[in-house]
Design an enzyme around this catalytic site. Structure first.
Site, short mmCIF file in Angstrom:
data_model
loop_
_atom_site.label_atom_id
_atom_site.label_comp_id
_atom_site.label_asym_id
_atom_site.label_seq_id
_atom_site.Cartn_x
_atom_site.Cartn_y
_atom_site.Cartn_z
N ALA A 117 0.83 -1.20 0.00
CA ALA A 117 0.00 0.00 0.00
C ALA A 117 0.87 1.26 0.00
O ALA A 117 1.99 1.26 0.51
CB ALA A 117 -0.92 0.00 1.21
N GLY A 177 0.56 -5.40 0.81
CA GLY A 177 -0.46 -5.51 -0.22
C GLY A 177 0.05 -6.13 -1.50
O GLY A 177 -0.73 -6.71 -2.27
N GLU A 199 -0.38 -9.69 -0.93
CA GLU A 199 -1.82 -9.97 -0.93
C GLU A 199 -2.35 -10.03 -2.36
O GLU A 199 -3.21 -10.85 -2.68
CB GLU A 199 -2.56 -8.90 -0.12
CG GLU A 199 -2.34 -9.04 1.38
CD GLU A 199 -2.99 -7.95 2.19
OE1 GLU A 199 -3.75 -8.27 3.12
OE2 GLU A 199 -2.76 -6.76 1.89
N GLU A 245 2.92 -6.00 7.66
CA GLU A 245 2.12 -4.91 8.21
C GLU A 245 2.34 -4.69 9.71
O GLU A 245 2.31 -3.55 10.19
CB GLU A 245 0.63 -5.17 7.94
CG GLU A 245 0.19 -4.92 6.51
CD GLU A 245 0.41 -6.12 5.59
OE1 GLU A 245 -0.10 -6.11 4.46
OE2 GLU A 245 1.10 -7.08 6.03
#
Length: 352
Positions: free
Chosen positions: A98, A143, A146, A222
């Site tokens: 992100a 991300g 992900e 994260e």
């Protein structure tokens, strides 16, 4: 369940195939952050989404997410897309996760809305009707991992151990040291020695940078940023690796190499990096080429049966498999497969 599955199996009418193009969201004049390319010739049926946001290392910001959603919405309706590959146009990185710099400027409400959109993007990738492959040549963090987890298959680049061996690369820096560099200092003037060593160090540094830059490093990191995975990582990683191992990786924020990821089952293949830094892409393309000759409807239905079946108990999963099989029985491709077997020839599937 019957209604949901029927909706998932509905094959939409094809639209005009995409040629090489880019997307710019919200009507802005900025350069597109992704490009979509449909391959031709023997690779016809393979489509690539190239993420290309070099200044932010392909970080998932509002524009990139919007462009990916727009591209997926169009591609999912194109029956000529048989395999979709996600790759990077930025050397050394697949996707850095992100865009935290952008997120710093958001209010708490805006953060919640953006993360919901990001989660929706990963769900769209996971629900894409044809096989998807993530070609991870470089970092895939947060991300970025992900996104790869939302794909059906994952390929990672890894360093070639011999690439930095002096025995194997003497030709690379042999000419950088002045003649007699190992001779006594009284024979070799100080300035010559310093300049020669500087060139040698620069060349070795370049080699090391190349060796490491495009080698996959992945992790849900994260927790090291005061966050937790919010775009599907807490759900897809345990489904991929098992609960205990997923908890360990998320709790510690550990980073894995391509080889480590393959040993755990996180990626399908880990390949030695090449000089261009795109070895994972080439392996992903080889995988796509293996999928292309197969019956496309059967492949799509197989994906639905696996994905839906993993969400329920095995008895319900068997029912889903039966429904998918029933959808495939009336197809021309099934009849062609039987005829080809009987006639001892390669099948010619038409996707009908």
């Amino acid at each position: 369940m019957q209604r949901a599955l029927t909706s998932a199996l509905r094959l939409t009418r094809p639209w005009r195939p995409l040629q090489a193009c880019g997307y710019a969201s919200h009507g802005t004049a900025r350069d597109p952050e992704i490009q979509v390319r449909s391959l031709a010739g023997p690779d016809q049926g393979i489509t690539e989404i190239l993420m290309n946001r070099p200044r932010a290392r392909n970080a998932l910001g509002n524009v990139l997410v919007s462009e990916l959603l727009e591209a997926l919405a169009q591609l999912r309706a194109d029956r000529q897309v048989r395999v979709l590959i996600f790759r990077s146009g930025v050397k050394g990185v697949f996707c850095a996760g992100a865009d935290l710099k952008e997120r710093e400027q958001m209010s708490e409400v805006e953060v919640g809305v953006f993360v919901q959109r990001l989660r929706g993007l990963m769900n769209e990738i996971a629900a894409f009707p044809t096989p998807t492959i993530a070609a991870m040549d470089g970092f895939a963090l947060g991300g970025g991992l992900e996104l790869a987890l939302a794909c059906d298959l994952r390929v990672a680049g890894q360093p070639r151990k011999q690439s930095v061996s002096p025995d194997n690369h003497q030709h690379t820096w042999a000419g950088t040291l002045p003649s007699g560099s190992l001779a006594p200092a009284k024979v070799w003037r100080f300035e010559e020695r310093r300049e020669g060593m500087k060139k040698a160090i620069d060349r070795i540094s370049t080699l090391l940078t190349w060796w490491l830059a495009s080698s996959a490093v992945m992790g849900l990191i994260e927790t090291t940023r005061g966050l937790l995975p919010g775009a599907g990582g807490t759900q897809r990683l345990p489904r991929c690796l098992g609960v205990a191992l997923a908890k360990e990786l998320i709790f510690t924020g550990r980073r894995l190499s391509g080889a480590q990821a393959q040993a755990l089952g996180l990626v399908n293949h880990s390949v030695a990096q090449n000089e261009e830094g795109n070895a994972a892409y080439h392996r992903a393309r080889e995988l796509a080429q293996e999928i292309l000759p197969q019956a496309s409807i059967a492949v799509r239905l197989g994906k639905v049966a696996i994905d839906r079946g993993m969400e329920v108990d095995i008895a319900s999963g068997m029912a889903i498999e039966g429904m998918c099989y029933a959808q495939n029985i009336p197809t021309r491709d099934r009849l062609e497969g039987m005829a080809a077997f009987r006639e001892k020839r390669p099948p010619r599937f038409v996707g009908e």
